[in-house]
Design an enzyme around this catalytic site. Structure first.
Site, short mmCIF file in Angstrom:
data_model
loop_
_atom_site.label_atom_id
_atom_site.label_comp_id
_atom_site.label_asym_id
_atom_site.label_seq_id
_atom_site.Cartn_x
_atom_site.Cartn_y
_atom_site.Cartn_z
N SER A 262 0.86 -1.20 0.00
CA SER A 262 0.00 0.00 0.00
C SER A 262 0.89 1.24 0.00
O SER A 262 2.02 1.20 0.48
CB SER A 262 -0.87 0.04 1.25
OG SER A 262 -0.11 0.41 2.38
N ASP A 263 0.37 2.33 -0.55
CA ASP A 263 1.05 3.59 -0.28
C ASP A 263 0.81 3.89 1.20
O ASP A 263 -0.12 3.36 1.82
CB ASP A 263 0.56 4.73 -1.18
CG ASP A 263 1.59 5.87 -1.23
OD1 ASP A 263 2.46 5.91 -0.34
OD2 ASP A 263 1.52 6.71 -2.15
N TRP A 264 1.64 4.74 1.75
CA TRP A 264 1.62 4.95 3.21
C TRP A 264 0.32 5.64 3.63
O TRP A 264 0.09 6.81 3.31
CB TRP A 264 2.85 5.75 3.61
CG TRP A 264 4.02 4.88 4.00
CD1 TRP A 264 4.72 4.94 5.18
CD2 TRP A 264 4.62 3.80 3.25
NE1 TRP A 264 5.70 3.96 5.21
CE2 TRP A 264 5.66 3.26 4.05
CE3 TRP A 264 4.37 3.22 2.01
CZ2 TRP A 264 6.44 2.18 3.64
CZ3 TRP A 264 5.15 2.15 1.59
CH2 TRP A 264 6.16 1.65 2.40
#
Ligand code: BGC
Length: 741
Positions: A262-264
């Site tokens: 996932s992106d953060w």
């Protein structure tokens, strides 16, 4: 004697049985899939859950009991980021984590040289390996849709073919070190404004032909081991857990067997995270995270909430096992690979690699002759004895700021320092600031710098510079954008095409004071140039990293002949961009329809017959190249064949130089609308003065295909095509008609 023999036999039996007891997952000679299954079969439910979400800002747990190491990630994509605190974005104050900053990806793309991408990938991969990172968060291959996107500098530009050609060797270079390249941000993350939720509505042709294409190359040709989902939504699902883009396209259609990270903070929902293709969750701001509650990572969507669903029998373990298999595959490809690499960090070799890439990427945009003076560039040190450098970007650090790509560089040579070092005592170099950005006082939570209130008087700064310019032999203005908020920076988009801090006023005033002016722009985005007719020499120098200043100086003074070409269009004005002309940016804050469809970048300018300020593929040299008449090896091509175009290119000037020969394809008749032309091959060649080479460009039917959104497949329609060969998208030197049978 007997006893001794028995002992030896006993020992060797012990050794064999001890060896045969080596678990399969630890045996580096076993095929990875066998190791994965073996490790999986030994893991408890909790150990499995532990592997699929963060345990700190940038790491995830291994299985300590089994000797399976943790995964450590680092941004990416221009250098290995400093160590940060366990739970925070703030630096951990290590003293041994200063990296080599490589040029920004726009600069790499502007080299139009896949060998430079390979060198970049290999070098940054070595830095990652030395720092014990097994996942590099990069490169980014989001397409340059508008000049306002704050993160365009982290991407490869507006063309899917160029991006694809450059991303593949970058990935291979990184991964040759046993470090996974995590290609980001999948997909349709083409702006920072409202990036966390904007729902992109795009037709299937644009999705496949423009936005997915470089990711597909990264997966199928680059063989990347990881992909990062993006923050935005598509079909009203966040792209970190998206049924269509991840499950259907990436994993099913393309056969991706790596991890989706996932992106953060890009995960929003446990159910979707379980079912829609996400494998590892990072940076969530759920429950405890914002408040510092203990064991905050247990509250992640893919942590306790998932565990609970399984324990209560509401979820099975099929999805979990698939995720863990992918994470294990990542571990066996990197930290537990057969071949263990060691890497190297902060080396001179890496700095020089960065310098070479920067030198090949810098683009000479304009170099007109001045009456009675000739060309300003390269600056002739036999003639010019008083050199004035003006502009904040001549001294401002550009490796810091811009968001997650911000770096703690071992050193950074500023343009002024590079110029002074090169000039030595051959001439006098003086510096005047000319304009000033507001000082940045402190860093916000994500590391972005925030302006400090300070009185700046642009008119006074300008007057000082103009006065100095009057007495100079030559003026080098070094400005552009920087990594401050609302410029080339993550989290926000730019608000205008113009350069900030009254630089346009300053440049015009300088040009009036002294016509011997070169404007050098440092940016990752196109800027407007209302003064273009009054300034003879213009250079786009990007962000060059650690060796930026030396690279720029070598170009300005002719030690290196420029050979970069633009990876995106410089429009005259914002309205010349398709998305902006159609009011299709930035959306209504909920949805955004990409009304321009496939007509992105030069495809829009061609269709609307708009003259760009500087065209895609444009870039001059200090020498000149003459093209012969291009030929094809056959008149027609079959669906399973290829066709090769050959053109002679001659260096007709007096300096060694490199030229990028570009091949665009034009489909004369198609059942669906197609761009006027599209880049489908290129080849960078070096030529000594007077030298002539035959340059070949080969294509197959992929170059003629479009995505048929009814059949949902790539189609090449038989019929007539034209190959356009030239030095830029607007400087076509020859055409060859051919047919697809
Ligand atoms: C960025 C990613 C980056 C991550 C970790 C996010 O905000 O969008 O590109 O890799 O942070 O720093």
């Amino acid at each position: 004697m007997m006893k001794l023999q028995q002992m030896i036999l006993g020992l060797s039996l012990f050794a064999t049985s001890a060896f045969s007891q080596t678990p399969v997952y630890l045996d580096v000679n076993q095929p990875i899939e066998k190791r994965v299954e073996d490790a999986l079969s030994r893991m408890t439910l909790k150990e499995k859950i532990g592997m699929i979400h963060a345990q700190s800002k940038f790491s995830s747990a291994g299985v300590a009991r089994l000797g399976i190491p943790e995964n450590w990630m680092s941004d990416g994509p221009h250098g290995i980021r400093q160590e940060v605190l366990w739970d925070e974005w703030n630096g951990a104050e290590w003293t041994n984590d200063s990296c080599i900053a490589f040029p920004a990806l726009t600069c790499l793309s502007a080299t139009w040289n896949p060998q430079m991408a390979a060198l970049f990938g290999k070098s940054i991969g070595e830095e990652a390996r030395y720092r014990n990172k097994n996942v590099l968060l990069g490169p980014g291959v989001n397409i340059y849709r508008t000049p306002l996107n704050g993160r365009n500098f982290e991407y490869f530009g507006e063309d899917p073919y160029l991006s694809s050609q450059m991303v593949v060797p970058y990935i291979k270079g990184v991964q040759s070190n046993g470090v996974a390249s995590c290609v980001k941000h999948f997909v349709l993350n083409n702006q920072e404004k409202w990036r966390g939720h904007i729902n992109v509505i795009v037709d299937d042709r644009a999705l496949h032909e423009i936005y997915l294409a470089p990711f597909k190359a990264a997966v199928q040709k680059g063989g990347c081991w990881a992909i990062m989902g993006s923050y935005n939504q598509y079909k009203n699902q966040h792209c970190c857990h998206n049924q269509y883009t991840i499950n259907q396209i990436l994993k099913h259609d393309w056969g991706f067997d790596g991890v989706v990270i996932s992106d953060w903070g890009g995960v929003h929902n446990t159910e979707q995270a379980i079912h829609n293709g996400l494998d590892m969750e990072f940076g969530s701001w759920t429950n405890g995270m914002t408040w510092g509650q203990s064991n905050a990572y247990d509250h992640y969507f893919l942590a306790d909430p998932y565990l609970k669903l399984i324990q209560e029998g509401k979820e099975g373990t099929k999805d979990l096992n698939d995720k863990v298999r992918r994470v294990l595959r990542l571990v066996f490809r990197t930290n537990m690979a057969k071949e263990r690499h060691f890497g190297s960090f902060g080396t001179e070799a890496h700095a020089m690699a960065g310098r070479t890439i920067a030198q090949e990427g810098i683009v000479l945009l304009q170099n007109n002759s001045l009456k009675n003076v000739g060309k300003i560039l390269p600056v002739d040190l036999n003639q010019e004895k008083k050199i004035l450098v003006v502009g904040e970007n001549a001294v401002k650090r550009m490796t810091i700021g811009g968001g997650s790509s911000s770096l703690k560089a071992k050193y950074e040579v500023s343009p002024l320092a590079g110029i002074k070092a090169l000039v030595g005592d051959k001439a006098e170099v003086t510096y005047v600031r000319g304009y000033q950005s507001p000082a940045l006082a402190e860093q916000d939570k994500k590391g972005a710098e925030v302006p400090k209130d300070e009185k700046i008087d642009p008119a006074k700064l300008r007057a000082e510079a103009v006065a100095a310019a009057k007495g100079a032999d030559v003026v080098l203005f070094i400005g552009g954008l920087n990594k401050d908020p609302y410029q080339d920076s993550e989290g926000q988009d730019r608000t205008t095409l113009d350069m900030p801090y009254e630089q346009n006023e300053l440049i015009s005033a300088l040009a009036a004071a002294n016509p011997k002016l070169a404007v050098i722009i440092l940016s990752g985005n196109a800027v407007s140039m209302p003064w273009v007719k009054n300034v003879p020499a213009i250079v786009e120098a990007w962000y060059g990293g650690t060796e930026a200043g030396n690279a720029i100086a070598s170009i300005l003074f002719g030690e290196v002949n420029p050979s970069g070409k633009l990876p995106f269009t410089f429009p005259v004005k914002l309205q010349d961009n398709g998305a902006i002309a159609l009011g299709a940016y930035p959306g209504d804050s909920i949805n955004e329809t990409y009304k321009e469809g496939i007509f992105v970048g030069y495809r829009w300018a061609d269709k609307e017959k708009i003259q760009p300020l500087f065209a895609f593929g444009h870039g001059l040299s200090y020498t000149t190249f003459e093209y012969g008449k291009p030929m094809a090896d056959k008149k027609s091509m079959t669906a399973d064949g290829t066709i090769t175009f050959t053109v002679s290119v001659k260096n007709t000037g007096s300096r060694k130089g490199k030229e990028v020969v570009q091949l665009y394809i034009s489909d004369l008749k198609s059942s669906l609308p197609r761009p006027v032309k599209e880049l489908k091959a290129f080849n960078k060649v070096e030529l000594a003065p007077g030298e002539e080479k035959q340059v070949s460009l080969t294509i197959n039917k992929d170059a003629l295909s479009y995505y048929n959104d009814v059949k949902h497949e790539w189609v090449a329609e038989p019929g007539k095509f034209v190959a356009l060969i030239g030095s830029s998208s607007r400087d076509i030197r020859g055409k060859v008609p051919f047919e697809l049978k």
